[in-house]
Design a protein around this motif. Structure first.
Motif, mmCIF file in Angstrom:
data_model
loop_
_atom_site.group_PDB
_atom_site.id
_atom_site.type_symbol
_atom_site.label_atom_id
_atom_site.label_comp_id
_atom_site.label_asym_id
_atom_site.label_seq_id
_atom_site.Cartn_x
_atom_site.Cartn_y
_atom_site.Cartn_z
ATOM 1 N N PHE A 1 94.399 -42.879 -61.026
ATOM 2 C CA PHE A 1 94.035 -43.711 -62.170
ATOM 3 C C PHE A 1 93.098 -42.961 -63.115
ATOM 4 O O PHE A 1 93.373 -42.835 -64.308
ATOM 5 C CB PHE A 1 93.361 -45.003 -61.699
ATOM 6 C CG PHE A 1 92.838 -45.847 -62.824
ATOM 7 C CD1 PHE A 1 93.645 -46.801 -63.435
ATOM 8 C CD2 PHE A 1 91.542 -45.679 -63.293
ATOM 9 C CE1 PHE A 1 93.171 -47.566 -64.490
ATOM 10 C CE2 PHE A 1 91.052 -46.441 -64.347
ATOM 11 C CZ PHE A 1 91.872 -47.387 -64.953
ATOM 12 N N TYR A 2 92.007 -42.448 -62.555
ATOM 13 C CA TYR A 2 91.034 -41.765 -63.407
ATOM 14 C C TYR A 2 91.580 -40.444 -63.924
ATOM 15 O O TYR A 2 91.334 -40.054 -65.058
ATOM 16 C CB TYR A 2 89.716 -41.565 -62.650
ATOM 17 C CG TYR A 2 89.027 -42.887 -62.364
ATOM 18 C CD1 TYR A 2 88.427 -43.614 -63.393
ATOM 19 C CD2 TYR A 2 89.004 -43.423 -61.085
ATOM 20 C CE1 TYR A 2 87.813 -44.835 -63.155
ATOM 21 C CE2 TYR A 2 88.395 -44.648 -60.835
ATOM 22 C CZ TYR A 2 87.809 -45.350 -61.864
ATOM 23 O OH TYR A 2 87.210 -46.558 -61.628
ATOM 24 N N GLN A 3 92.351 -39.773 -63.064
ATOM 25 C CA GLN A 3 92.977 -38.514 -63.465
ATOM 26 C C GLN A 3 93.878 -38.705 -64.677
ATOM 27 O O GLN A 3 93.838 -37.926 -65.628
ATOM 28 C CB GLN A 3 93.800 -37.973 -62.288
ATOM 29 C CG GLN A 3 94.626 -36.733 -62.603
ATOM 30 C CD GLN A 3 93.776 -35.489 -62.666
ATOM 31 O OE1 GLN A 3 92.903 -35.298 -61.844
ATOM 32 N NE2 GLN A 3 94.017 -34.642 -63.653
ATOM 33 N N SER A 4 94.664 -39.765 -64.638
ATOM 34 C CA SER A 4 95.628 -39.917 -65.729
ATOM 35 C C SER A 4 94.958 -40.379 -67.015
ATOM 36 O O SER A 4 95.505 -40.226 -68.097
ATOM 37 C CB SER A 4 96.778 -40.843 -65.330
ATOM 38 O OG SER A 4 96.303 -42.105 -64.999
ATOM 39 N N ARG A 5 93.752 -40.939 -66.895
ATOM 40 C CA ARG A 5 93.014 -41.286 -68.108
ATOM 41 C C ARG A 5 92.411 -40.043 -68.755
ATOM 42 O O ARG A 5 92.110 -40.025 -69.941
ATOM 43 C CB ARG A 5 91.861 -42.241 -67.792
ATOM 44 C CG ARG A 5 92.315 -43.526 -67.174
ATOM 45 C CD ARG A 5 91.845 -44.690 -67.993
ATOM 46 N NE ARG A 5 92.871 -45.707 -68.005
ATOM 47 C CZ ARG A 5 92.712 -46.923 -68.532
ATOM 48 N NH1 ARG A 5 91.565 -47.264 -69.092
ATOM 49 N NH2 ARG A 5 93.697 -47.780 -68.536
ATOM 50 N N LEU B 1 92.207 -42.186 -57.437
ATOM 51 C CA LEU B 1 91.994 -40.897 -58.105
ATOM 52 C C LEU B 1 92.989 -40.710 -59.241
ATOM 53 O O LEU B 1 92.634 -40.239 -60.328
ATOM 54 C CB LEU B 1 92.119 -39.748 -57.112
ATOM 55 C CG LEU B 1 90.926 -39.507 -56.188
ATOM 56 C CD1 LEU B 1 91.252 -38.405 -55.198
ATOM 57 C CD2 LEU B 1 89.677 -39.151 -56.983
ATOM 58 N N ASP C 1 99.424 -47.917 -65.200
ATOM 59 C CA ASP C 1 97.971 -47.822 -65.206
ATOM 60 C C ASP C 1 97.458 -46.857 -64.150
ATOM 61 O O ASP C 1 96.502 -46.127 -64.372
ATOM 62 C CB ASP C 1 97.347 -49.207 -64.979
ATOM 63 C CG ASP C 1 97.350 -50.030 -66.256
ATOM 64 O OD1 ASP C 1 96.836 -49.531 -67.270
ATOM 65 O OD2 ASP C 1 97.884 -51.148 -66.240
ATOM 66 N N LEU C 2 98.091 -46.889 -62.981
ATOM 67 C CA LEU C 2 97.659 -46.008 -61.901
ATOM 68 C C LEU C 2 98.167 -44.583 -62.098
ATOM 69 O O LEU C 2 97.832 -43.691 -61.330
ATOM 70 C CB LEU C 2 98.138 -46.543 -60.544
ATOM 71 C CG LEU C 2 97.410 -47.784 -60.008
ATOM 72 C CD1 LEU C 2 98.037 -48.238 -58.705
ATOM 73 C CD2 LEU C 2 95.928 -47.474 -59.792
ATOM 74 N N GLY C 3 98.985 -44.390 -63.117
ATOM 75 C CA GLY C 3 99.488 -43.044 -63.355
ATOM 76 C C GLY C 3 100.531 -42.631 -62.342
ATOM 77 O O GLY C 3 100.702 -41.445 -62.055
ATOM 78 N N SER D 1 90.508 -33.925 -59.515
ATOM 79 C CA SER D 1 90.315 -35.074 -58.635
ATOM 80 C C SER D 1 90.294 -34.551 -57.202
ATOM 81 O O SER D 1 91.205 -33.830 -56.793
ATOM 82 C CB SER D 1 91.457 -36.074 -58.769
ATOM 83 O OG SER D 1 91.501 -36.639 -60.057
ATOM 84 N N TRP E 1 102.075 -36.353 -59.292
ATOM 85 C CA TRP E 1 100.899 -35.503 -59.263
ATOM 86 C C TRP E 1 101.076 -34.461 -58.173
ATOM 87 O O TRP E 1 101.438 -34.797 -57.047
ATOM 88 C CB TRP E 1 99.648 -36.326 -58.963
ATOM 89 C CG TRP E 1 99.325 -37.318 -60.027
ATOM 90 C CD1 TRP E 1 99.499 -38.668 -59.963
ATOM 91 C CD2 TRP E 1 98.780 -37.046 -61.314
ATOM 92 N NE1 TRP E 1 99.089 -39.255 -61.130
ATOM 93 C CE2 TRP E 1 98.646 -38.290 -61.982
ATOM 94 C CE3 TRP E 1 98.387 -35.882 -61.981
ATOM 95 C CZ2 TRP E 1 98.138 -38.395 -63.280
ATOM 96 C CZ3 TRP E 1 97.878 -35.999 -63.262
ATOM 97 C CH2 TRP E 1 97.762 -37.230 -63.904
ATOM 98 N N ARG F 1 86.131 -38.582 -54.445
ATOM 99 C CA ARG F 1 86.051 -39.711 -53.526
ATOM 100 C C ARG F 1 85.907 -39.171 -52.127
ATOM 101 O O ARG F 1 86.300 -38.041 -51.851
ATOM 102 C CB ARG F 1 87.281 -40.619 -53.636
ATOM 103 C CG ARG F 1 87.370 -41.324 -54.970
ATOM 104 C CD ARG F 1 88.489 -42.336 -54.997
ATOM 105 N NE ARG F 1 88.251 -43.442 -54.106
ATOM 106 C CZ ARG F 1 87.517 -44.509 -54.416
ATOM 107 N NH1 ARG F 1 86.955 -44.608 -55.592
ATOM 108 N NH2 ARG F 1 87.343 -45.478 -53.538
ATOM 109 N N SER G 1 86.618 -36.123 -60.670
ATOM 110 C CA SER G 1 86.421 -37.306 -59.828
ATOM 111 C C SER G 1 86.366 -36.892 -58.374
ATOM 112 O O SER G 1 87.123 -36.021 -57.940
ATOM 113 C CB SER G 1 87.578 -38.289 -59.978
ATOM 114 O OG SER G 1 87.745 -38.684 -61.298
#
Lengths: 224, 224
Positions: B212-216, B210, A86-88, A181, A93, A199, A197
């Motif tokens: 998480f959203y990146q991989s989505r 980050l 889920d967290l990839g 990101s 990365w 942060r 994204s």
DNA sequence: GCCTGTGAACCTTTTCACAGCA
DNA sequence: TGCTGTGAAAAGGTTCACAGGC
């Protein structure tokens, strides 16, 4: 940022932001228990390790699907695999760090980067004295080359550790290089296109929040 | 943490946590506009500078009291004074930094510390090679002396930038020295007595959020 | 009996929309 | 007319409490 269509593979669920923000905490706790060869963990135990309450753990994990066994608990390996996915974190990365002051160097040296799904792939600084130097085994590239180098190396996540006045320009360059990101340590408000994204981590903000509560407790003496 | 009694001076209001967390952002934005000799700012403008919406700004500021003028906006100086007072920035807080790796040094060198209500009053490290050295104009004291030195220097805010396995012991020492606000950069769960504020900044957590959203967004190719 | 999964209640935060004052 | 201040509505997040399967 709304995403209405569910993937046809059925894998995508709507996970609340607050839950996403806690998944890394659970992840770390699970890595710790897995290291100690524990095979099963209850929501109570995981809550204790993560510093939250058990109901929250169960609710959070329920968004990922149903991975627990009633009367038993969660299988550590299985849950770890699910959260990693889920967290990839199941693939690496490429990360770029821009700005190699003490903070940038601290980030470049940070252990657990490589270990856990992230790989520092590029370092940038505007200072000619730093360009070409090795930091954490990687050569520092000129900030002017962000667009070329970051896109060439497939960087998807950028970390900004520059002075605030250049942060927006750096962010623009990163976005132009295909980064979507950004983690911003510069005390500046950045604007990025939709689909990117952003942060922010701001030391001064954190200290000031602490100061707020601190000053409500220890009322400064009138005499100062 | 509940506080029911209102002070007799009538100054204490219940300010929501979410609002407290935004006050530092407004503070910075206001410092910026004050530097440009702007005397009045509207909620719209302040919202733009802070990266939030105008309704939120008005609601937040209303918790501090009513400092705006309808049809005009907020007086920059007056609002700045009020927020400074609320954040407790009107007097200096003595801060200790424990752990002088790159991150600790970055923090020790951080500009704007002294300028805005915080003063680095003590530095600690366990490494004999670092003890006695000067960092940012201050001598590094041995970690074993935290209790003595931090209490002697009136430290109220502690920053932990150590490896995770010693973070709890450091926190205990800081609390024993009278510190009641802790900012923790170590990736470890700390427990502190009631009445001590604890905030956490965790690089790995931020990156994983980050990711998480990146991989989505960029769904990893099936073959990847 | 034990522990998960989850509707429902509760609380916090955000946003809306407009009354009230300059 | 312009912009603040704020009730009320909506959204989001947390906690409760218990049904449900092991």
């Amino acid at each position: 940022m709304g995403h209405d269509s569910a993937g046809t593979d059925g894998a995508s669920r709507r996970i609340p932001e607050a839950t996403v923000a806690r998944l890394p905490i659970y992840y770390r706790a699970l890595v710790d228990v897995a290291d100690r060869d524990v095979t099963t963990v209850s929501s109570d135990r995981l809550a204790e390790l993560a510093g939250v309450n058990a109901a929250k753990v169960r609710k959070d994990l329920s968004y990922l699907g149903t991975y627990g066994t009633r009367g038993v608990g969660y299988d550590v390996k299985q849950l770890l695999a699910e959260i990693s996915r889920d967290l990839g974190l199941t693939h690496d990365w490429a990360v770029a760090i821009v700005g190699l002051g003490h903070l940038g160097q601290a980030l470049a040296d940070y252990r657990g980067f490589g270990a856990r799904g992230f790989r520092v792939a590029a370092l940038f600084d505007a200072d000619p004295a730093k360009i070409g130097r090795q930091v954490g085994g990687l050569e520092v590239s000129p900030a002017a080359s962000i667009r070329a180098v970051a896109s060439e190396r497939g960087v998807r996540i950028g970390i900004i550790a520059t002075p605030p006045h250049v942060a927006q320009a750096v962010a623009d360059d990163l976005v132009a290089a295909g980064v979507s990101s950004i983690l911003n340590f510069a005390p500046a408000l950045l604007s990025v296109p939709g689909g990117v994204s952003l942060r922010k981590v701001d030391l001064a903000v954190e200290l000031q929040i602490l100061a707020f509560y601190q000053s409500r407790r220890s009322v400064p003496a009138a005499g100062g």
